[in-house]
Scaffold this motif. Structure first.
Motif, PDB file in Angstrom:
ATOM      1  N   LYS A  77      20.876 -14.294  52.009  1.00 54.29           N
ATOM      2  CA  LYS A  77      21.357 -15.348  52.914  1.00 54.29           C
ATOM      3  C   LYS A  77      22.748 -15.030  53.458  1.00 54.29           C
ATOM      4  N   THR A  78      22.875 -13.787  53.888  1.00 57.94           N
ATOM      5  CA  THR A  78      24.054 -13.317  54.610  1.00 57.94           C
ATOM      6  C   THR A  78      23.564 -12.617  55.869  1.00 57.94           C
ATOM      7  N   PHE A  79      24.455 -12.485  56.855  1.00 56.53           N
ATOM      8  CA  PHE A  79      24.075 -11.784  58.088  1.00 56.53           C
ATOM      9  C   PHE A  79      25.260 -11.011  58.634  1.00 56.53           C
ATOM     10  N   THR A  80      24.931  -9.995  59.414  1.00 59.46           N
ATOM     11  CA  THR A  80      25.935  -9.239  60.145  1.00 59.46           C
ATOM     12  C   THR A  80      25.538  -9.245  61.609  1.00 59.46           C
ATOM     13  N   VAL A  81      26.426  -8.763  62.478  1.00 61.16           N
ATOM     14  CA  VAL A  81      26.161  -8.788  63.916  1.00 61.16           C
ATOM     15  C   VAL A  81      26.274  -7.371  64.463  1.00 61.16           C
ATOM     16  N   ASN A  82      25.199  -6.918  65.118  1.00 56.04           N
ATOM     17  CA  ASN A  82      25.119  -5.587  65.708  1.00 56.04           C
ATOM     18  C   ASN A  82      25.244  -5.670  67.222  1.00 56.04           C
ATOM     19  N   LEU A  83      25.945  -4.716  67.804  1.00 63.10           N
ATOM     20  CA  LEU A  83      26.088  -4.606  69.256  1.00 63.10           C
ATOM     21  C   LEU A  83      25.580  -3.246  69.686  1.00 63.10           C
ATOM     22  N   ALA A  84      24.991  -3.174  70.870  1.00 70.27           N
ATOM     23  CA  ALA A  84      24.516  -1.882  71.364  1.00 70.27           C
ATOM     24  C   ALA A  84      24.335  -1.935  72.872  1.00 70.27           C
ATOM     25  N   VAL A  85      24.315  -0.758  73.479  1.00 67.90           N
ATOM     26  CA  VAL A  85      23.953  -0.626  74.890  1.00 67.90           C
ATOM     27  C   VAL A  85      22.955   0.511  75.035  1.00 67.90           C
ATOM     28  N   MET A  86      22.118   0.400  76.061  1.00 69.57           N
ATOM     29  CA  MET A  86      21.187   1.473  76.406  1.00 69.57           C
ATOM     30  C   MET A  86      20.916   1.430  77.901  1.00 69.57           C
ATOM     31  N   PRO A  87      20.674   2.576  78.516  1.00 70.41           N
ATOM     32  CA  PRO A  87      20.414   2.589  79.955  1.00 70.41           C
ATOM     33  C   PRO A  87      19.003   2.081  80.249  1.00 70.41           C
ATOM     34  N   LEU A  88      18.905   1.138  81.151  1.00 70.99           N
ATOM     35  CA  LEU A  88      17.592   0.627  81.543  1.00 70.99           C
ATOM     36  C   LEU A  88      16.932   1.510  82.597  1.00 70.99           C
ATOM     37  N   TYR A  89      17.654   2.493  83.132  1.00 75.55           N
ATOM     38  CA  TYR A  89      17.121   3.320  84.213  1.00 75.55           C
ATOM     39  C   TYR A  89      16.520   4.638  83.715  1.00 75.55           C
ATOM     40  N   ILE A  90      16.362   4.750  82.389  1.00 77.39           N
ATOM     41  CA  ILE A  90      15.635   5.873  81.792  1.00 77.39           C
ATOM     42  C   ILE A  90      14.399   5.290  81.125  1.00 77.39           C
ATOM     43  N   PRO A  91      13.217   5.888  81.312  1.00 81.36           N
ATOM     44  CA  PRO A  91      12.003   5.316  80.707  1.00 81.36           C
ATOM     45  C   PRO A  91      12.105   5.257  79.177  1.00 81.36           C
ATOM     46  N   HIS A  92      11.662   4.113  78.614  1.00 79.16           N
ATOM     47  CA  HIS A  92      11.693   3.895  77.164  1.00 79.16           C
ATOM     48  C   HIS A  92      10.331   3.395  76.686  1.00 79.16           C
ATOM     49  N   GLU A  93       9.898   3.913  75.555  1.00 77.97           N
ATOM     50  CA  GLU A  93       8.711   3.354  74.904  1.00 77.97           C
ATOM     51  C   GLU A  93       9.123   2.351  73.840  1.00 77.97           C
ATOM     52  N   PHE A  94      10.364   2.458  73.364  1.00 78.24           N
ATOM     53  CA  PHE A  94      10.915   1.543  72.367  1.00 78.24           C
ATOM     54  C   PHE A  94      12.429   1.533  72.539  1.00 78.24           C
ATOM     55  N   MET A  95      13.089   0.611  71.846  1.00 81.12           N
ATOM     56  CA  MET A  95      14.542   0.509  71.963  1.00 81.12           C
ATOM     57  C   MET A  95      15.213   1.778  71.430  1.00 81.12           C
ATOM     58  N   VAL A  96      16.046   2.393  72.264  1.00 79.53           N
ATOM     59  CA  VAL A  96      16.838   3.556  71.854  1.00 79.53           C
ATOM     60  C   VAL A  96      18.271   3.263  72.280  1.00 79.53           C
ATOM     61  N   PHE A  97      19.128   2.958  71.316  1.00 79.22           N
ATOM     62  CA  PHE A  97      20.491   2.563  71.664  1.00 79.22           C
ATOM     63  C   PHE A  97      21.382   3.784  71.841  1.00 79.22           C
ATOM     64  N   GLY A  98      22.108   3.783  72.957  1.00 82.23           N
ATOM     65  CA  GLY A  98      23.004   4.894  73.253  1.00 82.23           C
ATOM     66  C   GLY A  98      24.291   4.818  72.456  1.00 82.23           C
ATOM     67  N   PHE A  99      24.946   3.666  72.515  1.00 84.86           N
ATOM     68  CA  PHE A  99      26.165   3.429  71.744  1.00 84.86           C
ATOM     69  C   PHE A  99      25.985   2.108  71.014  1.00 84.86           C
ATOM     70  N   SER A 100      26.435   2.070  69.771  1.00 84.07           N
ATOM     71  CA  SER A 100      26.285   0.835  68.993  1.00 84.07           C
ATOM     72  C   SER A 100      27.515   0.627  68.123  1.00 84.07           C
ATOM     73  N   GLU A 101      27.662  -0.605  67.668  1.00 87.83           N
ATOM     74  CA  GLU A 101      28.808  -0.961  66.835  1.00 87.83           C
ATOM     75  C   GLU A 101      28.466  -2.216  66.054  1.00 87.83           C
ATOM     76  N   ARG A 102      29.182  -2.428  64.974  1.00 82.60           N
ATOM     77  CA  ARG A 102      29.076  -3.676  64.223  1.00 82.60           C
ATOM     78  C   ARG A 102      30.288  -4.538  64.553  1.00 82.60           C
ATOM     79  N   LEU A 103      30.063  -5.840  64.672  1.00 83.49           N
ATOM     80  CA  LEU A 103      31.152  -6.753  65.015  1.00 83.49           C
ATOM     81  C   LEU A 103      32.298  -6.639  64.010  1.00 83.49           C
TER      82      LEU A 103
END
Length: 200
Positions: A77-103
């Motif tokens: 019963k704890t949580f953390t917060v994840n942040l990420a970005v990915m380019p939408l202009y490259i075809p994806h079959e699933f989420m692939v994050f380019g850069f990510s960070e934790r809050l």
């Protein structure tokens, strides 16, 4: 920046401590306070709800900005917060994050987990996270709105340790507008993202 954490705790509860937690009430508190505190704030920032605990928006250079509330896997019963970005202009079959960070890393250089074991502490945690999103997450996403800055990050990675085929494809696609709309539309469909991202 001197940010005061509230509601944070070690992310794993010991068994005897966990035994005293009303798990159904904790989950209900999480849903309630996320709905009442986080959802309106994220909506005001232009984010759309995605799945049960995530938010997305498309920025001015067609990157998907993603944030999720990750609950501790074993039920503490704890949580953390994840942040990420990915380019939408490259075809994806699933989420692939380019850069990510934790809050937490943005706040103080280490991972932070917030408590939601009961109504009171959950409200305190969600208030704290909302404030931290405004002070740390929103500026982090703002840094991802410049194509030149993204290209320089990818080039630095290439020079220091190499880049994946995915990163190389991303680097090559930066600046090109050819066929972008069709790829974005297909990614929204493939990843089951909110359809309104296409219009933004």
């Amino acid at each position: 920046m001197n940010f005061k954490l509230a509601g944070d705790r070690p992310h794993i509860r010991l068994e005897e401590e966990l035994a005293s937690v009303d798990k159904k009430a904790a989950d209900a508190a999480f849903r309630k306070h996320k709905r009442e505190i986080i959802d309106p704030y994220m909506s005001a920032q232009g984010f759309l709800k995605y799945k049960s605990n995530a938010y997305v928006r498309k920025n001015s250079i067609d990157l998907l900005e993603y944030m999720d509330f990750q609950k501790e896997h074993y039920g503490s019963k704890t949580f953390t917060v994840n942040l990420a970005v990915m380019p939408l202009y490259i075809p994806h079959e699933f989420m692939v994050f380019g850069f990510s960070e934790r809050l937490g890393k943005l706040i103080c250089g280490r991972d932070i987990w917030w408590d939601f074991a009961d109504e009171t502490v959950c409200g305190k945690s969600m208030d704290n996270v909302r404030d931290a999103i405004g002070l740390f997450a929103v500026p982090w996403f703002r840094k991802m709105e410049r194509e030149r800055g993204i290209a320089m990050r990818l080039i630095r990675q290439k020079l220091t340790g190499g880049v994946s085929d995915y990163d190389q494809e991303w680097l090559s696609a930066i600046g090109s507008r050819s066929g972008r709309t069709a790829v974005i539309r297909e990614n929204v469909k493939q990843l089951k993202l909110p359809e309104s991202l296409i219009q933004e």
